[in-house]
Design a protein around this motif. Sequence first.
Motif, mmCIF file in Angstrom:
data_model
loop_
_atom_site.group_PDB
_atom_site.id
_atom_site.type_symbol
_atom_site.label_atom_id
_atom_site.label_comp_id
_atom_site.label_asym_id
_atom_site.label_seq_id
_atom_site.Cartn_x
_atom_site.Cartn_y
_atom_site.Cartn_z
ATOM 1 N N LEU A 198 -7.919 -0.389 -12.933
ATOM 2 C CA LEU A 198 -7.088 -0.012 -11.796
ATOM 3 C C LEU A 198 -5.616 -0.021 -12.201
ATOM 4 O O LEU A 198 -4.890 0.939 -11.960
ATOM 5 N N ARG A 199 -5.181 -1.099 -12.833
ATOM 6 C CA ARG A 199 -3.783 -1.171 -13.276
ATOM 7 C C ARG A 199 -3.464 -0.062 -14.268
ATOM 8 O O ARG A 199 -2.401 0.555 -14.206
ATOM 9 N N GLN A 200 -4.390 0.237 -15.185
ATOM 10 C CA GLN A 200 -4.175 1.304 -16.162
ATOM 11 C C GLN A 200 -4.090 2.672 -15.484
ATOM 12 O O GLN A 200 -3.247 3.492 -15.840
ATOM 13 N N ARG A 201 -4.953 2.910 -14.506
ATOM 14 C CA ARG A 201 -4.925 4.191 -13.792
ATOM 15 C C ARG A 201 -3.619 4.369 -13.025
ATOM 16 O O ARG A 201 -3.025 5.444 -13.042
ATOM 17 N N LEU A 202 -3.179 3.324 -12.356
ATOM 18 C CA LEU A 202 -1.925 3.414 -11.605
ATOM 19 C C LEU A 202 -0.745 3.625 -12.544
ATOM 20 O O LEU A 202 0.153 4.426 -12.249
ATOM 21 N N GLU A 233 0.307 6.763 -3.027
ATOM 22 C CA GLU A 233 -0.423 5.963 -2.045
ATOM 23 C C GLU A 233 -1.893 6.339 -1.988
ATOM 24 O O GLU A 233 -2.763 5.487 -1.856
ATOM 25 N N GLY A 234 -2.175 7.651 -2.075
ATOM 26 C CA GLY A 234 -3.565 8.100 -2.047
ATOM 27 C C GLY A 234 -4.356 7.569 -3.220
ATOM 28 O O GLY A 234 -5.489 7.091 -3.065
ATOM 29 N N LEU A 235 -3.752 7.627 -4.424
ATOM 30 C CA LEU A 235 -4.442 7.099 -5.593
ATOM 31 C C LEU A 235 -4.599 5.591 -5.484
ATOM 32 O O LEU A 235 -5.660 5.048 -5.796
ATOM 33 N N ARG A 236 -3.567 4.917 -5.038
ATOM 34 C CA ARG A 236 -3.634 3.459 -4.880
ATOM 35 C C ARG A 236 -4.781 3.085 -3.938
ATOM 36 O O ARG A 236 -5.567 2.186 -4.227
ATOM 37 N N ASP A 237 -4.881 3.791 -2.813
ATOM 38 C CA ASP A 237 -5.936 3.494 -1.844
ATOM 39 C C ASP A 237 -7.314 3.772 -2.423
ATOM 40 O O ASP A 237 -8.235 2.953 -2.286
ATOM 41 N N LEU A 238 -7.475 4.931 -3.066
ATOM 42 C CA LEU A 238 -8.769 5.305 -3.628
ATOM 43 C C LEU A 238 -9.176 4.363 -4.759
ATOM 44 O O LEU A 238 -10.245 3.759 -4.725
ATOM 45 N N ALA A 239 -8.323 4.249 -5.760
ATOM 46 C CA ALA A 239 -8.669 3.433 -6.924
ATOM 47 C C ALA A 239 -8.806 1.965 -6.550
ATOM 48 O O ALA A 239 -9.686 1.262 -7.072
ATOM 49 N N GLY A 240 -7.960 1.489 -5.647
ATOM 50 C CA GLY A 240 -8.050 0.096 -5.208
ATOM 51 C C GLY A 240 -9.339 -0.187 -4.459
ATOM 52 O O GLY A 240 -9.985 -1.219 -4.682
ATOM 53 N N ALA A 241 -9.726 0.719 -3.577
ATOM 54 C CA ALA A 241 -10.973 0.537 -2.822
ATOM 55 C C ALA A 241 -12.178 0.548 -3.759
ATOM 56 O O ALA A 241 -13.103 -0.256 -3.603
ATOM 57 N N PRO A 267 -19.466 -1.650 -19.696
ATOM 58 C CA PRO A 267 -18.300 -2.056 -18.904
ATOM 59 C C PRO A 267 -18.745 -2.717 -17.601
ATOM 60 O O PRO A 267 -19.659 -2.251 -16.945
ATOM 61 N N GLN A 268 -18.126 -3.795 -17.282
ATOM 62 C CA GLN A 268 -18.480 -4.544 -16.088
ATOM 63 C C GLN A 268 -17.406 -4.385 -15.021
ATOM 64 O O GLN A 268 -16.252 -4.129 -15.345
ATOM 65 N N PRO A 269 -17.755 -4.558 -13.757
ATOM 66 C CA PRO A 269 -16.759 -4.459 -12.697
ATOM 67 C C PRO A 269 -15.593 -5.428 -12.854
ATOM 68 O O PRO A 269 -14.549 -5.217 -12.286
ATOM 69 N N ASP A 270 -15.772 -6.522 -13.640
ATOM 70 C CA ASP A 270 -14.629 -7.378 -13.925
ATOM 71 C C ASP A 270 -13.504 -6.552 -14.533
ATOM 72 O O ASP A 270 -12.332 -6.847 -14.372
ATOM 73 N N ASP A 271 -13.888 -5.511 -15.264
ATOM 74 C CA ASP A 271 -12.920 -4.632 -15.900
ATOM 75 C C ASP A 271 -12.243 -3.712 -14.896
ATOM 76 O O ASP A 271 -11.268 -3.052 -15.236
#
Length: 140
Positions: A119-123, A82-90, A110-114
Motif C-alpha cells: 500500500l505504501r509503495q503504491r501510494l 484520494e480515490g487511490l488511497r481509498d481503493l488501495a487502503g480498503a 506473498p502474504q497479506p502482511d505485505d
Amino acid sequence: SVETSPPALLRRFGLDHAWRESTTSPRQERDVRLAMLLLDTESLTPHPAIDEPTFVALVEKGELRNLLGINRHTGTTWFSREGLRDLAGALALQAGILQLAERDTLPTGPQPDDSATLLRQRLARAAAVGYRLDKFLRLE
C-alpha cells in the motif's frame, strides 16, 4: 447453478441498484461503490492487495472510473490521490482481515502482511508519477 456470492445475490435481487440509488451524497456513493468492490474482491486469488497484476486488472476495469476519479485531459489520463488511497487502503485492510480469518489456510507466497508495505509503495509510486494512470499502471 445459481451464483450465491454476496455480489451475485445483491444483483440477483436488484439490491445492488437499490443500494446505489439510495445514496444521497458523493461520499455515500463512493462508500457504496467501495463496498460492492470489496464484495467482489474478497474471493480473488491472489488478492489484489498483495498481487500487482491482479491489482492492475482491477484498476483497469471501467467500473472503477468514478471511484478512482479517473479523467482524461489533453491526451493524458489522470486519477485522484484520494480515490487511490481509498481503493488501495480498503483492499489492504480487507487482505489483513482475511488473513486473520484464515491464518492457517493461506497459501505460500506473498502474504497479506505485505499489504501494508505494498500500500505504501503504491501510494508513493502514484505520487512519483504525478497520478498519471498510464505511468502508474506501467503501461508507458
